[in-house]
Structures are given as structure tokens and as C-alpha cells.
Design an enzyme around this catalytic site. Sequence first.
Site, short mmCIF file in Angstrom:
data_model
loop_
_atom_site.label_atom_id
_atom_site.label_comp_id
_atom_site.label_asym_id
_atom_site.label_seq_id
_atom_site.Cartn_x
_atom_site.Cartn_y
_atom_site.Cartn_z
N ASN A 156 -54.09 34.93 -7.28
CA ASN A 156 -53.87 35.61 -8.29
C ASN A 156 -54.93 36.73 -8.58
O ASN A 156 -55.30 37.60 -9.51
CB ASN A 156 -53.79 34.95 -9.68
CG ASN A 156 -52.70 34.03 -9.70
OD1 ASN A 156 -51.56 34.25 -9.31
ND2 ASN A 156 -53.00 32.64 -10.29
N GLU B 224 -45.52 36.67 -23.15
CA GLU B 224 -46.38 37.13 -22.14
C GLU B 224 -46.07 38.51 -21.71
O GLU B 224 -45.07 39.03 -21.87
CB GLU B 224 -46.34 36.25 -20.88
CG GLU B 224 -46.49 34.87 -21.26
CD GLU B 224 -46.65 33.82 -19.92
OE1 GLU B 224 -46.82 34.32 -18.66
OE2 GLU B 224 -46.87 32.69 -20.10
N HIS C 30 -51.22 37.94 -16.31
CA HIS C 30 -50.95 38.82 -15.10
C HIS C 30 -50.75 40.29 -15.23
O HIS C 30 -50.26 40.92 -14.34
CB HIS C 30 -49.57 38.04 -14.59
CG HIS C 30 -49.81 36.42 -14.24
ND1 HIS C 30 -50.23 36.12 -12.96
CD2 HIS C 30 -49.92 35.52 -15.17
CE1 HIS C 30 -50.48 34.79 -13.15
NE2 HIS C 30 -50.19 34.50 -14.46
N HIS D 42 -46.32 30.40 -20.84
CA HIS D 42 -47.08 29.33 -20.05
C HIS D 42 -47.23 27.84 -20.75
O HIS D 42 -47.56 27.93 -22.07
CB HIS D 42 -48.59 30.14 -19.89
CG HIS D 42 -49.42 29.24 -18.95
ND1 HIS D 42 -50.47 28.37 -19.23
CD2 HIS D 42 -49.74 29.59 -17.61
CE1 HIS D 42 -51.01 27.85 -18.10
NE2 HIS D 42 -50.59 28.81 -17.04
N LYS E 58 -57.95 36.01 -12.97
CA LYS E 58 -56.86 36.55 -12.30
C LYS E 58 -57.58 37.84 -11.62
O LYS E 58 -58.47 37.90 -10.87
CB LYS E 58 -55.58 36.51 -12.89
CG LYS E 58 -55.09 35.02 -12.69
CD LYS E 58 -54.19 34.75 -13.87
CE LYS E 58 -53.82 33.12 -13.67
NZ LYS E 58 -53.27 32.81 -14.76
N ASP F 257 -49.86 37.22 -24.09
CA ASP F 257 -50.76 36.62 -23.02
C ASP F 257 -50.74 37.46 -21.68
O ASP F 257 -49.51 37.67 -21.14
CB ASP F 257 -50.05 35.24 -22.73
CG ASP F 257 -51.10 34.39 -21.76
OD1 ASP F 257 -51.70 35.34 -20.78
OD2 ASP F 257 -51.32 33.35 -21.48
N SER G 63 -45.74 34.69 -15.75
CA SER G 63 -46.53 34.30 -14.51
C SER G 63 -45.68 33.80 -13.24
O SER G 63 -46.07 33.93 -12.21
CB SER G 63 -47.40 33.29 -15.04
OG SER G 63 -46.57 32.25 -15.48
C1 LIG Z 1 -53.56 31.47 -15.79
C2 LIG Z 1 -52.98 31.62 -17.06
C3 LIG Z 1 -53.38 31.00 -17.99
C4 LIG Z 1 -54.80 30.20 -18.29
O1 LIG Z 1 -56.00 30.85 -17.62
P1 LIG Z 1 -57.11 30.44 -17.09
O2 LIG Z 1 -58.20 31.13 -17.45
O3 LIG Z 1 -56.71 29.96 -15.53
O4 LIG Z 1 -57.41 28.86 -17.80
C5 LIG Z 1 -52.96 31.13 -19.33
N1 LIG Z 1 -51.87 31.80 -19.29
C6 LIG Z 1 -51.18 32.50 -18.45
C7 LIG Z 1 -49.85 32.98 -18.50
C8 LIG Z 1 -51.58 32.07 -17.21
O5 LIG Z 1 -50.80 32.53 -16.03
#
Ligand SMILES: *Cc1c(COP(=O)(O)O)cnc(C)c1O
Length: 379
Positions: free
Chosen positions: A55, A185, A217, A141, A239, A214, A189
Amino acid sequence: MDDQESVDANLDVFAQAKLAGIEAAGLRRTLALTDRFDGIEVLRNGRYLISFCCNDYLSLTHHPEVKRAAQDAIGRYGTGAGASRLVTGNHWPLHVLEAKLARRKGTEAALVFATGYLANIGTIPALAGPPDLIVMDALVHSCIHAGARLSGAQVEIFPHNDVDACRAVLDAMRAPHEHCLIVTETVFSMDGDRAPIPPLADLARDYDAWLMTDDAHGLGLVPPDSPADVPIQMGTLSKAAASSGGYVCASQAVVDLLINRARSFIYSTGLSPSAAAAASAALDVMAHEPERGQKALAHARYFAERLGLATPESAIVPVIVGDPEQALAASRRLEDQGFLVTAIRPPTVPLGTARLRVTFTAAHTDAMVSALADAIEAL
Ligand SMILES: *Cc1c(COP(=O)(O)O)cnc(C)c1O
């Protein structure tokens, strides 16, 4: 001693029985030792593979300026934050990082958590509780589900990206609840598609709800949403920002409330100075070199075109296989040819949609992307 041994034996019997069930469903997961010496090639099982599943979309984890920022921060502030942020863990690199995040998202303030997972499981219960309603997309997520469950609010799920279904849920459920949070989101993801933010923001206004996204990505790849539409913009620094840590960008009032009420913020040690400094440097590179994001997106579009898939809206392209065993077999065949593309299986994705999740980054070359397309076509 005998008692202790029989307790341990029972525990192991329990664990093994559980694992046998997971194995029988073809869903057992194991860890593979994987070293990333640069952004693209990874060493696994004694072989170098070209990774299409990191990522690290902008290929900044090995960028000299980002690494130097982390090293300088260690030299100056040491390796760990030493305590939670409210005690002595609120160091200068975090302060700088939060200012940059707020500027990038156009919000009054930002708050950094130790991980994105912690940001979601702390923020959602700080904003919604038992008298409230949380309405969320079916594909959000795992940590959003966890946060929603922790909140004690009533949770309703609408089918993925279905604005009409979301409106129907609000129509039927909104009235008796005090507050309402809609969560989705920006970029999903496991599917790589984007949420319909403007119509969801309109719904939030119509039903007196707060929209939270969120952006794990999306950062560095898609433009930020307007804070007028999305007052709570969560994301991760793990990421495209090439580090670790999670964040929420919002008004000063919301950030101040999170400092006082988000348990995963209050009771967890602050992000380390080096992680904060790395993320901060990555945000600078991201701002100065937008072509990095463009390159990752262009690779995704070329790849999808070659395989006759829908035009991607992000750097993530799912190749749906369906059966988890077949997805694993496809991943193994690609590994034999020098490509690392992990198979994603339930429960990470819905039953029957096991897939190869292919991610593209700034450091992939056109030749690498083309070679992967050839290999997947030949499967
Ligand atoms: C990776 C991810 C998270 C978690 O983030 P981390 O910093 O890795 O704990 C939360 N939400 C989504 C959509 C993700 O892809």
C-alpha cells in the site's frame, strides 16, 4: 503444575480445533517473512519478487528525504514517545505533522493516533453512543465495524455505494435517534472504487447526520473532500504516507472532544517521533510531486484496460476469482513467475468474492505492469 499443564493443554486443544475449522474452509492464514529493501522488490522464501500488493502507493517508504527525516528525529528525540500524548508523548514532530494534515485537508485541526485502526475505534464511540444511529456502507473496513460496535449506537448497513438504500435507511431509522453518523470510505480498500461523496453529503444535510470518511487509500491519489461536505475525515499514515499512525482531520471542537473522549487516543502511547517525522516528510514530497500519484493511477488504468476490467478510480484493481482456493492457486502461480500478488479471502472480503488485489505504485515501471498483465492473462 499439573493443573497449569491441563489448562494449557485445553487451551491448545481449543486453538487447534478452531484452526482445523479455518483450515477446512480454506481460510487459514499464515505469516510469510517478507523484507522490503526498496519500494518494489521484496525478498520472500529466498526469492526476490516484484510486489503488486504493497500500500506504499507513492513509493515513499524508501525515499531518501523520508528516511532522513525519521533518522534525524531519532537522533534528536530518541526512539519512542515515552508516554501517552496527554502525559509526555506530545512531541514536536507530532505537532508539525498535525498542522500539515489539517492544511492538506482544509480543516481547522487534526489529531494523530498511533494507528488508523485506533483512530476509528476511538473516534466513532466518541461521536456516537447508545441513543444514536450509525449508518455505514457494507464494505467499510473492519475497524469501522469495531468502532461502531464499541459505541453502543444502533448500527445499520446499506448495500455498497447505494445512495438510495442509504436514504431508505435514514428514512426508516433516523427519527427516534439523537445523533446520526454516516460512515464510508473515500476509496474502498479491497475494491478500489470511490464512494459517492456529494450525494451522501446531501443526505447527511437532509437527515441532520454527520458524514465521516476513511481516506486510507485516497491520500495522495484522489483530491481531499471539502470539510463542508465531510466534517470528519479519518485516514492512515501507513499507506501513501509511508509510515504508521492514524489521523482525524476535523474542526477544533471535534479534535478537542477526541482528545478528551477517544479512549484509544487517551490510553495509548503517542506515535514515535521517527514515525511522525517520516509521515511529515512524506506529506511534503506528496505535495511537491503530485506526479507520483498520477503514475500509480496511470499504471492501474493501463492494467485494467489490458484485462478488460472497469476503469479504476484508484491505485487498487481487484481481479475477482471467487473461490478462495483458486485465488490462492493463482497467487502461487504468479509467485512462481516472480510477482507478489496476495490472494484476499473472506472474511476480509464477502464470501464468493476471493480475489487477487493488485496495487500499483509510483515506482513500478511500465514494463513491470505489462509483464504482470501478461502473466494474469495467461492464468
Ligand atoms: C489500513 C486501513 C485502516 C487501518 O490503518 P492502520 O494505520 O494500518 O491501522 C483503516 N481503514 C482502512 C480503510 C484501511 O485500509
